[in-house]
Design an enzyme around this catalytic site. Structure first.
Site, PDB file in Angstrom:
ATOM      1  N   HIS A 181       0.842  -1.196   0.000  1.00 39.62           N
ATOM      2  CA  HIS A 181       0.000   0.000   0.000  1.00 39.62           C
ATOM      3  C   HIS A 181       0.882   1.253   0.000  1.00 39.62           C
ATOM      4  O   HIS A 181       1.471   1.610   1.006  1.00 39.62           O
ATOM      5  CB  HIS A 181      -0.896  -0.006   1.230  1.00 39.62           C
ATOM      6  N   HIS A 184      -2.932   6.906  -0.799  1.00 35.64           N
ATOM      7  CA  HIS A 184      -3.932   7.481   0.115  1.00 35.64           C
ATOM      8  C   HIS A 184      -3.369   8.160   1.359  1.00 35.64           C
ATOM      9  O   HIS A 184      -4.029   8.239   2.390  1.00 35.64           O
ATOM     10  CB  HIS A 184      -4.948   6.401   0.504  1.00 35.64           C
ATOM     11  N   TYR A 186      -0.820   7.311   3.306  1.00 33.64           N
ATOM     12  CA  TYR A 186      -0.234   6.495   4.356  1.00 33.64           C
ATOM     13  C   TYR A 186       1.287   6.502   4.214  1.00 33.64           C
ATOM     14  O   TYR A 186       1.837   7.254   3.413  1.00 33.64           O
ATOM     15  CB  TYR A 186      -0.860   5.102   4.325  1.00 33.64           C
ATOM     16  N   ARG A 234      -0.020  -0.407  -4.774  1.00 31.49           N
ATOM     17  CA  ARG A 234      -1.091   0.579  -4.938  1.00 31.49           C
ATOM     18  C   ARG A 234      -0.508   1.979  -4.767  1.00 31.49           C
ATOM     19  O   ARG A 234       0.241   2.238  -3.821  1.00 31.49           O
ATOM     20  CB  ARG A 234      -2.221   0.365  -3.930  1.00 31.49           C
ATOM     21  N   LEU A 306     -15.173   4.706  -9.030  1.00 28.75           N
ATOM     22  CA  LEU A 306     -16.577   4.766  -9.467  1.00 28.75           C
ATOM     23  C   LEU A 306     -16.812   4.006 -10.764  1.00 28.75           C
ATOM     24  O   LEU A 306     -17.421   4.497 -11.708  1.00 28.75           O
ATOM     25  CB  LEU A 306     -17.041   6.217  -9.584  1.00 28.75           C
ATOM     26  N   GLY A 328     -15.284  -1.244  -6.216  1.00 29.54           N
ATOM     27  CA  GLY A 328     -15.360  -1.079  -4.778  1.00 29.54           C
ATOM     28  C   GLY A 328     -16.757  -0.906  -4.235  1.00 29.54           C
ATOM     29  O   GLY A 328     -17.395  -1.852  -3.774  1.00 29.54           O
TER      30      GLY A 328
END
Length: 359
Positions: A181, A184, A186, A234, A306, A328
């Site tokens: 990851h 986002h 992090y 990601r 989306l 998602g």
């Protein structure tokens, strides 16, 4: 044949279709006690439903490489063998249903130690099972978050080792694919972006320095992750900042570097590292970032953002914008989305014998 329901092979792992479940945190693990961070009946039911619903790949939510790496006290973790044993029940069932089990290995960095979203998502302290977050620099995410402790070089090396240890445990737990990851906002994303990385040593400043930690994590994981199993990464392709942030150009350059270090697919998202930014959210709004990486690098990509309709997903793949789609919100609403999409597009998915009357 429908592009969405063509098998996809990376290394020696074949995923039966390209309708995949992305990692989506459930914030439903125990915050303390002997089962801290271990998956529960909720997690089993949640992931099992998407596997029986036809998702070709199921990526288990952000799973922390250390207690301090959790987003919240209620996150999953894979830093001990009790957690490994609990995950085996999930991976075994997913594989029995024909889905490939994957896991996202994560460290939340400066956005760690927060409450569950439905409880407000605010930072929590020791009285609520919280802890001191860490980051590349002592720069908080926003005015409501605490100032994180700046990682020392020894601390950086420790986290790299934690990712490698987590990958070993993920293999023991039965996962076929590991995803690092780096998105986002992090920890890995904190290092990548000049917005959050103000270091002046070899881990800050230039692109080469800001990507150093991420590549060290990739190398450490790739060293212990079997050669016949894929490794994903990601990324947030942009911070959505006009200046002094991570950009789409950075992502294209970094994708080439990740590919050279043994990453097999880039899971392309955006945002999360800067507060208060305006993001033009709409159907498929992040797909162009994946499409650009696919067009300009040798790195395979998965698109997110989306993607809700079968025809929309089919078009993304048929147009060559991505190699797979991660569905998602729609999979949260409809666990059998993949099976229904196959019916709409003339594709095929495995249907459990118990559900044969639904065919």
């Amino acid at each position: 044949m429908s592009a969405l329901f063509e098998p996809y092979t990376l290394r020696d792992v074949t995923i039966p279709n390209r309708a995949w479940m992305p990692p989506m945190c459930q914030y439903s693990a125990a915050p303390d006690g002997p089962l801290t961070g271990a998956p529960t009946d909720w997690h089993f039911t949640h992931y099992a439903a998407r596997a029986t619903g036809g998702a070709g790949l199921v990526i288990v939510e952000a799973t922390a490489v250390s207690p301090e790496g959790r987003i919240s006290p209620y996150d999953l973790g894979i830093w001990n063998d009790t957690q490994v044993e609990a995950f085996r029940r999930i991976t075994r069932f997913l594989a029995e249903q024909g889905s490939v089990p994957a896991v996202q290995l994560a460290h939340a960095g400066r956005k760690a130690s927060t409450d569950r979203p439905w409880a407000g998502g605010a930072p929590v302290g020791p009285e609520a099972h919280g802890w001191q977050p860490v980051a590349p620099s002592a720069v908080p995410f926003d005015a409501d978050h605490p100032v994180p402790a700046e990682l020392t070089k020894d601390g950086i090396r420790e986290v790299v080792g934690q990712f490698a240890d987590a990958a070993r445990r993920a293999l023991a737990a039965g996962f076929e694919i590991a995803e690092i990851h780096g998105a986002h906002g992090y920890l890995i994303g904190n290092f990548l972006s000049p917005h959050s990385n103000h270091r002046t040593d070899e881990y800050g400043g230039s692109h080469e320095n800001r990507t150093r930690f991420a590549l060290e994590v990739v190398d450490a994981v790739r060293e212990v992750w079997p050669d016949d199993k894929p490794l994903f990464f990601r990324i947030s392709a942009t911070d959505w900042l006009e200046r002094d942030g991570w950009t789409a150009d950075d992502t294209v350059r970094f994708a080439r570097e990740l590919h050279a270090h043994g990453v097999d697919l880039l899971d392309v998202s955006t945002g999360g590292n800067a507060s208060g930014v305006r993001i033009p959210v709409g159907p498929g709004y992040q797909v162009p970032f994946a499409a650009r990486v696919k067009a300009e690098t040798p790195m395979p990509v998965a698109a997110v953002g989306l993607i809700t309709e079968a025809e929309q997903a089919e078009k993304i793949l048929a147009n060559g914008e991505a190699d797979a789609v991660l569905v998602g919100r729609e999979l949260l609403r409809n666990p059998s989305w993949a099976r229904q999409a196959a019916r709409a597009l003339g594709g095929e998915v495995r249907v459990p014998e118990q559900y044969h009357r639904s065919v």
